[in-house]
Design an enzyme around this catalytic site. Structure first.
Site, short mmCIF file in Angstrom:
data_model
loop_
_atom_site.label_atom_id
_atom_site.label_comp_id
_atom_site.label_asym_id
_atom_site.label_seq_id
_atom_site.Cartn_x
_atom_site.Cartn_y
_atom_site.Cartn_z
N ALA A 1 8.72 -4.49 12.36
CA ALA A 1 8.93 -5.26 11.14
C ALA A 1 10.31 -5.92 11.08
O ALA A 1 10.44 -7.13 10.81
CB ALA A 1 8.73 -4.35 9.93
N CYS B 1 1.63 18.85 -22.76
CA CYS B 1 0.19 19.12 -22.92
C CYS B 1 -0.26 20.35 -22.14
O CYS B 1 -1.39 20.81 -22.29
CB CYS B 1 -0.62 17.89 -22.49
SG CYS B 1 -0.62 17.57 -20.73
N GLN C 1 0.85 -1.20 0.00
CA GLN C 1 0.00 0.00 0.00
C GLN C 1 0.89 1.25 0.00
O GLN C 1 0.38 2.37 -0.10
CB GLN C 1 -0.91 0.02 1.22
CG GLN C 1 -1.88 -1.17 1.29
CD GLN C 1 -2.57 -1.25 2.64
OE1 GLN C 1 -3.62 -0.64 2.87
NE2 GLN C 1 -1.97 -1.99 3.55
N ASN C 2 2.18 1.04 0.18
CA ASN C 2 3.12 2.16 0.30
C ASN C 2 3.42 2.76 -1.07
O ASN C 2 3.38 2.09 -2.09
CB ASN C 2 4.41 1.70 0.99
CG ASN C 2 4.15 1.23 2.42
OD1 ASN C 2 3.11 1.56 3.01
ND2 ASN C 2 5.05 0.42 2.96
N SER D 1 -2.70 -0.96 9.25
CA SER D 1 -3.76 -0.86 10.27
C SER D 1 -5.02 -1.61 9.85
O SER D 1 -5.94 -1.76 10.64
CB SER D 1 -4.09 0.61 10.52
OG SER D 1 -4.50 1.23 9.29
N CYS E 1 2.58 19.90 -17.32
CA CYS E 1 3.28 19.10 -18.31
C CYS E 1 3.82 20.01 -19.43
O CYS E 1 3.04 20.80 -20.00
CB CYS E 1 2.32 18.07 -18.91
SG CYS E 1 3.02 17.22 -20.33
N HIS F 1 -1.52 1.45 -4.21
CA HIS F 1 -1.86 2.87 -4.08
C HIS F 1 -0.94 3.76 -4.89
O HIS F 1 -0.87 4.98 -4.64
CB HIS F 1 -1.88 3.26 -2.60
CG HIS F 1 -2.98 2.58 -1.84
ND1 HIS F 1 -3.04 2.54 -0.47
CD2 HIS F 1 -4.06 1.90 -2.29
CE1 HIS F 1 -4.13 1.87 -0.09
NE2 HIS F 1 -4.76 1.45 -1.19
N ASP G 1 6.28 4.79 -1.36
CA ASP G 1 7.61 5.36 -1.16
C ASP G 1 8.71 4.72 -2.01
O ASP G 1 9.83 5.23 -2.06
CB ASP G 1 8.00 5.30 0.34
CG ASP G 1 7.91 3.87 0.93
OD1 ASP G 1 7.52 3.75 2.10
OD2 ASP G 1 8.22 2.90 0.20
N CYS H 1 -1.54 13.90 -21.19
CA CYS H 1 -0.94 13.29 -22.39
C CYS H 1 -1.39 11.84 -22.50
O CYS H 1 -1.57 11.16 -21.48
CB CYS H 1 0.59 13.32 -22.29
SG CYS H 1 1.29 14.97 -22.46
N1 APR Z 1 6.61 -2.35 12.38
C1 APR Z 1 5.40 -2.84 12.00
N2 APR Z 1 4.25 -2.15 12.09
C2 APR Z 1 4.32 -0.90 12.60
C3 APR Z 1 5.54 -0.31 13.01
C4 APR Z 1 6.72 -1.10 12.88
N3 APR Z 1 7.92 -0.64 13.28
N4 APR Z 1 5.27 0.95 13.48
C5 APR Z 1 3.94 1.13 13.33
N5 APR Z 1 3.37 0.02 12.82
C6 APR Z 1 1.95 -0.21 12.51
C7 APR Z 1 0.96 0.60 13.30
O1 APR Z 1 0.61 -0.08 14.51
C8 APR Z 1 -0.24 0.67 12.34
O2 APR Z 1 -1.14 -0.41 12.59
O3 APR Z 1 1.77 0.20 11.17
C9 APR Z 1 0.39 0.50 10.96
C10 APR Z 1 0.31 1.75 10.09
O4 APR Z 1 -1.05 2.00 9.83
P1 APR Z 1 -1.45 3.24 8.89
O5 APR Z 1 -0.72 4.45 9.32
O6 APR Z 1 -2.96 3.27 8.83
O7 APR Z 1 -0.86 2.82 7.45
P2 APR Z 1 -1.50 1.87 6.36
O8 APR Z 1 -2.23 0.74 6.99
O9 APR Z 1 -0.43 1.56 5.41
O10 APR Z 1 -2.56 2.85 5.65
C11 APR Z 1 -3.27 2.31 4.55
O11 APR Z 1 -4.26 4.48 4.17
O12 APR Z 1 -4.00 6.78 4.10
C12 APR Z 1 -4.11 5.64 3.33
O13 APR Z 1 -3.25 5.33 1.16
C13 APR Z 1 -2.86 5.44 2.51
O14 APR Z 1 -1.76 3.35 1.92
C14 APR Z 1 -2.31 4.10 3.00
C15 APR Z 1 -3.55 3.42 3.57
#
Ligand code: APR
Length: 235
Positions: free
Chosen positions: A226, A145, A97-98, A184, A142, A115, A100, A125
């Site tokens: 992680a 365009c 979902q990242n 989350s 752009c 995402h 980056d 374009c």
């Molecule tokens: N290791 C593992 N998990 C971690 C760590 C870590 N070091 N630190 C925090 N977390 C957990 C938190 O407990 C939380 O449950 O990572 C989760 C991050 O949750 P979010 O901030 O909601 O991120 P994410 O689930 O990726 O969001 C989903 O929401 O805003 C949109 O498009 C955006 O892709 C994103 C989507």
């Protein structure tokens, strides 16, 4: 057997399903929880089409800050372990979902970006999607365009693109092990995807220091960060 009685090397079709928590250890803020991006920035003013239509420069100012932040950090041990597992087990798929790009910088291949990516922009374009790593973006319109360039990411209210979703569904439905890391589990439709692995009879592992609304779907819960969790699974 390593962490939690799991022998990950016994599996052949591993899916890593990742969220912002995976990159938290690189120094990037998550979206929710303490210090989350959406606590500092109202997504309705910075990360949706309506905001972009109303004030594109404000939206780009925010996304240039995100590009600067994401371009200034390095992949973590966790990103590296995932790439190493994939190199050893070619049927391993990364669904993130990242936005980056840290999975790719760590060497992961074929990363499915549900995402999108902050490193791509699109415009009106026909061949519109372009890779762009300028910090900051040199031209917000752009040169061909003349239209406003838009970050190629999924904003709140946007539909996910069909191709990455189909690829993610195929991989996750065929997984024998799904490891969810740092999400989350509150943003749909992405949050629903691990259930497909559950329905396919895979073993599901949740790596997150905190429980989530989807924790019940998982067989094993590693309530830690992680990098430490993955280092225990692949010592
Ligand atoms: N290791 C593992 N998990 C971690 C760590 C870590 N070091 N630190 C925090 N977390 C957990 C938190 O407990 C939380 O449950 O990572 C989760 C991050 O949750 P979010 O901030 O909601 O991120 P994410 O689930 O990726 O969001 C989903 O929401 O805003 C949109 O498009 C955006 O892709 C994103 C989507």
């Amino acid at each position: 057997m390593s962490a939690a009685g799991l022998a990950p090397d016994a599996f052949e079709r591993i899916v890593f399903f990742t969220g912002a928590g995976l990159s938290a250890e690189a120094g990037l803020p998550t979206y929710r929880g303490s210090g989350g991006v959406w606590h500092e920035y109202d997504w309705e003013r910075y990360a949706c089409q309506a905001a972009f239509d109303e004030a594109p420069d404000r939206v780009w100012d925010f996304h240039d800050l995100r590009r600067e932040a994401m371009g200034s950090v390095e992949p973590t041990r966790a990103h590296e372990i995932i790439a190493t597992v994939q190199a050893a087990k070619p049927n391993t798929v990364v669904v993130t979902q990242n936005i980056d790009g840290l999975h790719q910088r760590a060497g992961a291949k074929g990363v499915i970006e549900l995402h999108g990516s902050v490193w791509r922009v699109r415009c009106a374009c026909p061949t519109s999607i372009q890779e762009n790593h300028e910090l900051p973006l040199a031209s917000r319109t752009c040169p061909d365009c003349g239209a406003w360039r838009r970050p190629d990411i999924i904003w709140f209210g946007d539909a996910l693109k069909r191709e990455p979703v189909e690829a993610a569904v195929l991989a996750i439905s065929n997984a024998d092990l799904l490891i969810s890391i740092g999400t989350s589990g509150v943003v749909y439709p992405a949050a629903e995807l691990p259930r497909l692995a559950q329905q396919a009879g895979a073993v599901l592992v949740e790596i997150n220091p905190e429980a989530t609304p989807v924790s019940d779907w998982f067989d094993i819960h590693l309530r830690e960060g992680a990098s430490s969790a993955l280092a225990r699974l692949w010592p």
